[in-house]
Design a protein around this motif. Sequence first.
Motif, PDB file in Angstrom:
ATOM      1  N   PRO A   1       9.787   3.012  -7.368  1.00  0.00           N
ATOM      2  CA  PRO A   1       9.685   1.647  -6.641  1.00  0.00           C
ATOM      3  C   PRO A   1      11.071   0.733  -6.967  1.00  0.00           C
ATOM      4  O   PRO A   1      11.370   0.097  -5.800  1.00  0.00           O
ATOM      5  CB  PRO A   1       8.352   1.047  -7.260  1.00  0.00           C
TER       6      PRO A   1
ATOM      7  N   ASN B   1       6.769   0.483   4.597  1.00  0.00           N
ATOM      8  CA  ASN B   1       6.713   0.260   3.198  1.00  0.00           C
ATOM      9  C   ASN B   1       5.941  -1.124   2.995  1.00  0.00           C
ATOM     10  O   ASN B   1       5.638  -1.422   1.834  1.00  0.00           O
ATOM     11  CB  ASN B   1       8.305  -0.155   2.924  1.00  0.00           C
TER      12      ASN B   1
ATOM     13  N   HIS C   1       3.007  -0.124   0.898  1.00  0.00           N
ATOM     14  CA  HIS C   1       3.161   0.514  -0.526  1.00  0.00           C
ATOM     15  C   HIS C   1       2.554  -0.350  -1.289  1.00  0.00           C
ATOM     16  O   HIS C   1       2.117  -1.282  -1.217  1.00  0.00           O
ATOM     17  CB  HIS C   1       4.786   0.457  -0.935  1.00  0.00           C
TER      18      HIS C   1
ATOM     19  N   ASP D   1       3.112  -0.915  -4.458  1.00  0.00           N
ATOM     20  CA  ASP D   1       3.927  -1.904  -5.503  1.00  0.00           C
ATOM     21  C   ASP D   1       4.556  -3.069  -4.810  1.00  0.00           C
ATOM     22  O   ASP D   1       4.827  -3.252  -3.758  1.00  0.00           O
ATOM     23  CB  ASP D   1       5.424  -0.916  -5.780  1.00  0.00           C
TER      24      ASP D   1
ATOM     25  N   VAL E   1       8.072  -3.674  -3.860  1.00  0.00           N
ATOM     26  CA  VAL E   1       8.461  -3.013  -2.582  1.00  0.00           C
ATOM     27  C   VAL E   1       7.740  -3.555  -1.051  1.00  0.00           C
ATOM     28  O   VAL E   1       8.420  -3.674  -0.365  1.00  0.00           O
ATOM     29  CB  VAL E   1       7.955  -1.521  -2.773  1.00  0.00           C
TER      30      VAL E   1
END
Length: 416
Positions: free
Chosen positions: A343, A378, A381, A383, A386
């Motif tokens: 990440p 993304n 994602h 995280d 991120v």
Amino acid sequence: ELVHRGADPCVAFSLQILDLLHIQDKAAARQFQRVATTTLLTMAREQPQLAERHLLQPLLAPLCRCSETTGGLGKGLVFLLVYVVGNDSSSLLLGSLQSVLGVVFSLYSFAKQNVSYLRSPCQDILLWFLEKAEREQSLAVLEGLARLSSQVPTLHPQCQLRVGSEGGAAIVLGETISDEDEALYQKISLEQCHVESLVELLSHCQKSGLAGDFFIHCLKELTQVVAEDEAAPNPSVEPGGSLLELEQYQARQGRKLLVLQLVAALCEGVSDTVFTDIVQVGRGKARGDRLSTARSKAHRARSKEQSTCCEPSASSASAAPRTDSLAPAGLQELLVSAYDPQPPARAAALRRLTSLVTLRDPETLRIQEKLLEVFLENVQHEDAFVYLSAIQGEQYLLERVPALCQGRFCAKVGRV
């Protein structure tokens, strides 16, 4: 007893009605809620001024205070369900409820991120109002919830929502964040959550046509801000620009970014049936054409301005390329890093790509479609750093290249 002591009979009666909403036993509470609701609606029809003063204002007081101060919300929100249960769309009830919809929406957005019983009643209240109010009133409220206007009072800017007792929520005074990256993280996270919540709310308003009308309204706003860009040059690059002009320009850019974010989210979040009839489809396409025209004019004006104000000289023609610009190989390396399994490396690549977008790097903007795809993927994602970096990149890219947003809109219209 209160009447005997000399209290106003109307006040005493109203207190008794409001007390019916505090019954703890669930089975009995439903029965007493119906009694309280029927009484409130009867008073609203026959004695609207007394009903507003002695029933509606006390009922709404806990939420009204949320836009001014901090404290626990208690069960004030659940009491608002009397509006939904009563299902009376009189102007008095709709008008009184509108004053707290901003706080209700903040609670709805907050409850989506936390385990809370507040999510369902918040959604019911918001949808009830949006479906019962006149279309123009509903659109004005949606505009306020989207932060495009100040017509809907919201939480006090220094207040934040926190998890309360028994799955509820509490209002607390927010702490000042000194770290700029953390402050940006919090700001983007909150804005994205609000946009996602608004899109989810609108996904329940498609059959009525409200979602399509608001989509068209956002396109109208986008056309307007693009046209304003054409009429008002950037004072940061204009000699003699005042501080006021710079602030106005930054406010316009912030509004344009918000509208772009909304349109992009609506393109992604609502289904292909956002337009419910041929009239809406026609209006949507017309707005798309106007947006395209405004964008083309702005682009030509900007190109002309750059060609007249920035004539190339012999020295500049032979100058070395900008150090911020990347060769195709370096850009490809960044795109690969944007899918790095680690990440921190992935987020760093996304932030670097965002930086190149803000600098209008020609090599980067040449692959704008691919770049948008990278940011959107993304966003999913797990995280937080991120996906927030991806959200920021998507926002800046759509702000620099609104045609991307228009293309996604036209593709959606084409599928209708």
